[in-house]
Design an enzyme around this catalytic site. Structure first.
Site, PDB file in Angstrom:
ATOM      1  N   CYS A 201       0.823  -1.196   0.000  1.00 18.62           N
ATOM      2  CA  CYS A 201       0.000   0.000   0.000  1.00 18.62           C
ATOM      3  C   CYS A 201       0.865   1.256   0.000  1.00 18.62           C
ATOM      4  O   CYS A 201       1.005   1.948   1.000  1.00 18.62           O
ATOM      5  CB  CYS A 201      -0.951   0.027   1.189  1.00 18.62           C
ATOM      6  N   THR A 345      -1.292  -4.241  -2.984  1.00 17.25           N
ATOM      7  CA  THR A 345      -2.480  -3.827  -2.245  1.00 17.25           C
ATOM      8  C   THR A 345      -3.474  -4.981  -2.153  1.00 17.25           C
ATOM      9  O   THR A 345      -3.411  -5.944  -2.922  1.00 17.25           O
ATOM     10  CB  THR A 345      -3.196  -2.640  -2.927  1.00 17.25           C
ATOM     11  N   ALA A 346      -4.436  -4.852  -1.223  1.00 21.26           N
ATOM     12  CA  ALA A 346      -5.492  -5.857  -1.102  1.00 21.26           C
ATOM     13  C   ALA A 346      -6.349  -5.875  -2.368  1.00 21.26           C
ATOM     14  O   ALA A 346      -6.833  -6.932  -2.792  1.00 21.26           O
ATOM     15  CB  ALA A 346      -6.357  -5.568   0.119  1.00 21.26           C
ATOM     16  N   CYS A 379      -5.742   2.172  -5.066  1.00 21.40           N
ATOM     17  CA  CYS A 379      -5.239   2.832  -3.864  1.00 21.40           C
ATOM     18  C   CYS A 379      -6.194   3.968  -3.509  1.00 21.40           C
ATOM     19  O   CYS A 379      -6.131   5.037  -4.127  1.00 21.40           O
ATOM     20  CB  CYS A 379      -3.828   3.367  -4.095  1.00 21.40           C
TER      21      CYS A 379
END
Length: 450
Positions: A201, A345-346, A379
């Site tokens: 992230c 990132t997730a 993001c």
């Protein structure tokens, strides 16, 4: 230390958030698993390494493919965390307790949970070894071991966190210290850092900076705060559209950004941070701080660095379109531990999970994978307690946006999505293997606009 709810809530915000929280609380009962390592078999059709976002998601998908009894997850941790929400925890807008659940509750029902740590991978023999000495073999291996936080690579850390005025949103142990440092701020420098390594992230180090600036304005301390973002990078963001929007915010809010500055030491007893100028190696300077937020250096997990599955940098070496390993066709990777050239990132893991599901399905049928991952990642750049710029882009750093409006603009709707909708989707859809990212929404919007 109660959350900053009163500063960010309005009637519509509270109603929206309340409905989402209610839906989350009424989700299904805790999942059941078949036991820890003492009950584990020694062979599985699909073995998943890591019980984080990518690992749990893929285990749920594989369960439907080969049956729960043929899938196992190797994961030592007792608790599973939704880490994207820690940005808001560090700013007092969410409680830390809302981010975690027992690992047992997210293991897909019937899937074996081997509660141990992986210490060796042997892909030439299709097996792994755990820290309790057990050897486990597999037909297909999914590596989802995440990324390693290396606080100790900064002199003075992690022991420096014992002192006040310093926090880090990247660890469950230090995220609440960020909120404490923010509340205790009186006057002086508020310093935020970005390390000279890949990170998960990559927007998070500056999200807490914008939130801190907003907090100082809310409580009347902004005139006493000198906000400094020291980043090892050469730019504020890798996608020009969003970088331009962020630069405007930085200018309007009088934030100082110093590029190519890498944190190498924290003297917590003196409240001093030491930075190296990456353009002039060996040249350092010291900044005194009243508040310091540290983003730690990160690296692949140690077990991967010396493994045959790793590339020269220690990351799992996968094809960037199929997520299949480049040398071992029955090995696959997902998420932060891979060398995929996109942000960690997730949201990226969600998009990857759908592609990897299709890749493995074809490999199991001795067919060539066809579905291609385009590098999609997202993001949500939190720029205040009720505003978000939703950055979405692909491998080429080109915007790949979901909604039919300009996502480089700060919006309340995107904040609500970040704060309440995405956690709901994470716990109730993604971890159950039913969410592969927003591609279908994007296609719907684009079809509707055509």
């Amino acid at each position: 230390m109660s959350p900053l709810v009163t500063l960010v809530s309005g009637p519509r915000t509270r109603l929206f958030a309340c409905l989402l929280r209610l839906g989350s609380q009424q989700a299904g009962p805790l999942q059941l698993h078949t036991g820890a390592s003492c009950a584990a078999k020694s062979h599985y059709e699909v073995l998943v390494l890591g019980g984080g976002t990518g690992g749990i998601t893929m285990a749920a998908r594989m369960k439907r493919k080969v049956g729960a009894e043929n899938v196992a997850i190797v994961e030592p941790s007792e608790r599973h965390f939704y880490q994207p929400i820690w940005t808001l925890v560090g700013a007092g807008a969410k409680q830390l307790s809302s981010s975690g659940r027992p690992t047992a509750s997210v293991i897909p029902s019937g899937v074996e949970w081997i509660q141990a740590r992986v210490v060796e991978l042997n892909p030439d023999k299709d097996c792994i070894r755990t820290d309790n000495g057990k050897e486990i073999s597999y037909k297909y291996l999914i590596i989802a071991l995440g990324i390693q936080l290396d606080y100790e690579k900064i002199k003075g850390l992690p022991e420096g966190f014992a002192h006040p005025k310093i926090g880090s949103n990247y660890s469950v142990k230090t995220v609440e210290k960020t909120w404490k440092a923010l509340q205790d701020f009186k006057e002086g420098n508020a310093v935020f850092t970005f390390p000279n390594t890949p990170v998960k992230c990559a927007g998070a180090p500056q999200k807490i900076m914008y939130l801190s600036e907003a907090y100082f304005r809310k409580v009347g301390k902004r005139s006493k705060a000198n906000i400094i973002f020291n980043t090892s990078l050469g730019g504020i963001f890798g996608v020009k559209k969003y970088a331009d929007a962020l630069q405007e915010i930085i200018r309007e809010r009088n934030i100082t950004v110093n590029y190519k500055q890498n944190l190498i030491e924290v003297r917590a007893d003196k409240q001093e941070a030491v930075f190296e100028n990456l353009d002039k190696p060996g040249e350092t300077h010291v900044i005194s701080y009243e508040m310091l937020h540290v983003t730690p250096p990160m690296s692949p997990p140690d077990v991967l660095k010396t493994s045959p599955v790793a590339d020269a940098g220690g990351w799992v070496d996968v094809d960037k379109e199929t997520l299949q390993h480049k040398r071992y066709p029955n090995v696959f990777g997902i998420g932060d531990c891979t060398n995929l050239p996109t942000s960690k990132t997730a949201a990226a893991a969600a998009a990857q999970s759908g592609i990897l599901d299709k890749t493995i399905s074809l490999v199991m049928k001795n067919q060539t994978p066809k579905k291609k991952y385009d590098g999609y990642t997202s993001c949500p750049l939190v720029t205040g307690y009720n505003r978000v710029i939703l950055a979405e882009f692909d491998y080429n750093a080109q915007p790949l946006e979901t909604f039919p409006f300009d996502q480089s603009k700060e919006r309340l709707s995107m904040y609500l999505m970040k704060a309440d909708l995405m956690p709901f989707l994470y716990w109730n859809m993604m971890l159950r293997g039913y969410w592969g990212g927003p591609a279908f929404l994007r296609n719907l919007f684009h079809l509707g606009m055509s």
